[in-house]
Write a protein that holds these residues in place. Sequence first.
Motif, PDB file in Angstrom:
ATOM      1  N   LEU A  56      10.395  -4.630   1.232  1.00 48.81           N
ATOM      2  CA  LEU A  56      10.313  -5.721   0.442  1.00 48.81           C
ATOM      3  C   LEU A  56      10.343  -6.730   1.296  1.00 48.81           C
ATOM      4  CD1 LEU A  56      10.562  -7.018  -2.452  1.00 48.81           C
ATOM      5  CD2 LEU A  56      12.975  -7.061  -2.317  1.00 48.81           C
ATOM      6  N   THR A  57      10.990  -6.809   2.361  1.00 51.96           N
ATOM      7  CA  THR A  57      10.847  -7.980   3.415  1.00 51.96           C
ATOM      8  C   THR A  57       9.688  -8.032   4.066  1.00 51.96           C
ATOM      9  OG1 THR A  57      13.421  -7.355   3.871  1.00 51.96           O
ATOM     10  CG2 THR A  57      12.035  -8.694   5.469  1.00 51.96           C
ATOM     11  N   PHE A  87       3.239  -7.760  -7.354  1.00 48.13           N
ATOM     12  CA  PHE A  87       4.545  -7.698  -7.968  1.00 48.13           C
ATOM     13  C   PHE A  87       4.878  -6.645  -8.663  1.00 48.13           C
ATOM     14  CE2 PHE A  87       2.927 -12.229  -7.841  1.00 48.13           C
ATOM     15  CZ  PHE A  87       4.261 -12.889  -7.453  1.00 48.13           C
ATOM     16  N   ASP A  88       3.958  -5.561  -8.824  1.00 49.82           N
ATOM     17  CA  ASP A  88       4.130  -4.353  -9.561  1.00 49.82           C
ATOM     18  C   ASP A  88       4.768  -3.577  -8.297  1.00 49.82           C
ATOM     19  OD1 ASP A  88       3.051  -4.625 -11.714  1.00 49.82           O
ATOM     20  OD2 ASP A  88       1.245  -3.635 -11.272  1.00 49.82           O
ATOM     21  N   LEU A 115       0.624  -1.054   0.000  1.00 50.33           N
ATOM     22  CA  LEU A 115       0.126   0.251  -0.222  1.00 50.33           C
ATOM     23  C   LEU A 115       0.908   1.400  -0.059  1.00 50.33           C
ATOM     24  CD1 LEU A 115      -2.691  -1.031   2.568  1.00 50.33           C
ATOM     25  CD2 LEU A 115      -3.067  -0.996   0.145  1.00 50.33           C
ATOM     26  N   VAL A 116       1.685   1.266   1.009  1.00 47.25           N
ATOM     27  CA  VAL A 116       2.718   2.477   0.879  1.00 47.25           C
ATOM     28  C   VAL A 116       3.321   2.623  -0.336  1.00 47.25           C
ATOM     29  CG1 VAL A 116       4.643   3.545   2.021  1.00 47.25           C
ATOM     30  CG2 VAL A 116       3.180   2.384   3.438  1.00 47.25           C
ATOM     31  N   THR A 117       3.922   1.746  -0.990  1.00 47.84           N
ATOM     32  CA  THR A 117       4.648   1.811  -2.201  1.00 47.84           C
ATOM     33  C   THR A 117       3.871   2.169  -3.165  1.00 47.84           C
ATOM     34  OG1 THR A 117       6.089  -0.252  -1.817  1.00 47.84           O
ATOM     35  CG2 THR A 117       5.958   0.438  -4.044  1.00 47.84           C
ATOM     36  N   GLU A 118       2.508   1.922  -3.492  1.00 54.85           N
ATOM     37  CA  GLU A 118       1.535   2.386  -4.461  1.00 54.85           C
ATOM     38  C   GLU A 118       1.299   3.903  -4.049  1.00 54.85           C
ATOM     39  OE1 GLU A 118      -1.186  -1.706  -5.285  1.00 54.85           O
ATOM     40  OE2 GLU A 118      -1.836  -0.110  -3.644  1.00 54.85           O
ATOM     41  N   ARG A 147      12.454  -2.451  -6.131  1.00 53.51           N
ATOM     42  CA  ARG A 147      13.514  -3.122  -6.678  1.00 53.51           C
ATOM     43  C   ARG A 147      14.110  -1.729  -7.654  1.00 53.51           C
ATOM     44  NH1 ARG A 147      17.237  -5.698  -6.620  1.00 53.51           N
ATOM     45  NH2 ARG A 147      17.337  -6.914  -8.399  1.00 53.51           N
ATOM     46  N   LYS A 148      13.232  -0.732  -8.196  1.00 50.24           N
ATOM     47  CA  LYS A 148      13.790   0.212  -8.791  1.00 50.24           C
ATOM     48  C   LYS A 148      14.212   1.297  -7.779  1.00 50.24           C
ATOM     49  CE  LYS A 148      10.829  -0.262 -12.690  1.00 50.24           C
ATOM     50  NZ  LYS A 148       9.513   0.352 -13.506  1.00 50.24           N
TER      51      LYS A 148
END
Length: 173
Positions: free
Chosen positions: A56-57, A75-76, A33-36, A82-83
């Motif tokens: 990621l962990t 996965f997105d 959620l945070v990454t989005e 990763r980027k």
Amino acid sequence: LQPFIDHHRRSTDMGVKPVLVYIEAGASSASELVTEMIPYVSTKTDLSELDATFMLTGMTIDTDHWHVRTGARTFDAASALRKYGADPQMSNEWLKDTYSEFALKSSVIACAKQYEPGILIAAYDSQKMTRSLMSQAADSLLEIQGVQAAFVVADDDLGLTCFSARSAGKINV
């Protein structure tokens, strides 16, 4: 004041008064959620490689190493991390057991008994263990063919008798 972002259903008492509440039970993890949200918060992202690796962990743990609650958005988000420099090898190193943790989980697993077809219960009383190790032992029992539910009963490090229950999905634990 802090935001409250989670993928677990909200309990009646959060214990905090956040400035923002965002709960989406369909997400794999709070890290997803945070990454989005990152692209919507700022045009410049100041996320360190270490922070990205921690996130990621978190996703790795919440998806049981990418086996459950995953979808395209999961996965997105992992790809975005990763980027940002997330290191999957470092993440995997952090998740490895020490020898004593591995030995303890193996002892718990070895004492499991089948009470009904597909149901294993491990009642372990040889030593105290953390709740985290109890849940990991229950997860390991689910990896046995035909097991639909696994229960671990043990005293935690505070001396309280605790249960960890896991299901393959057909049985509500």
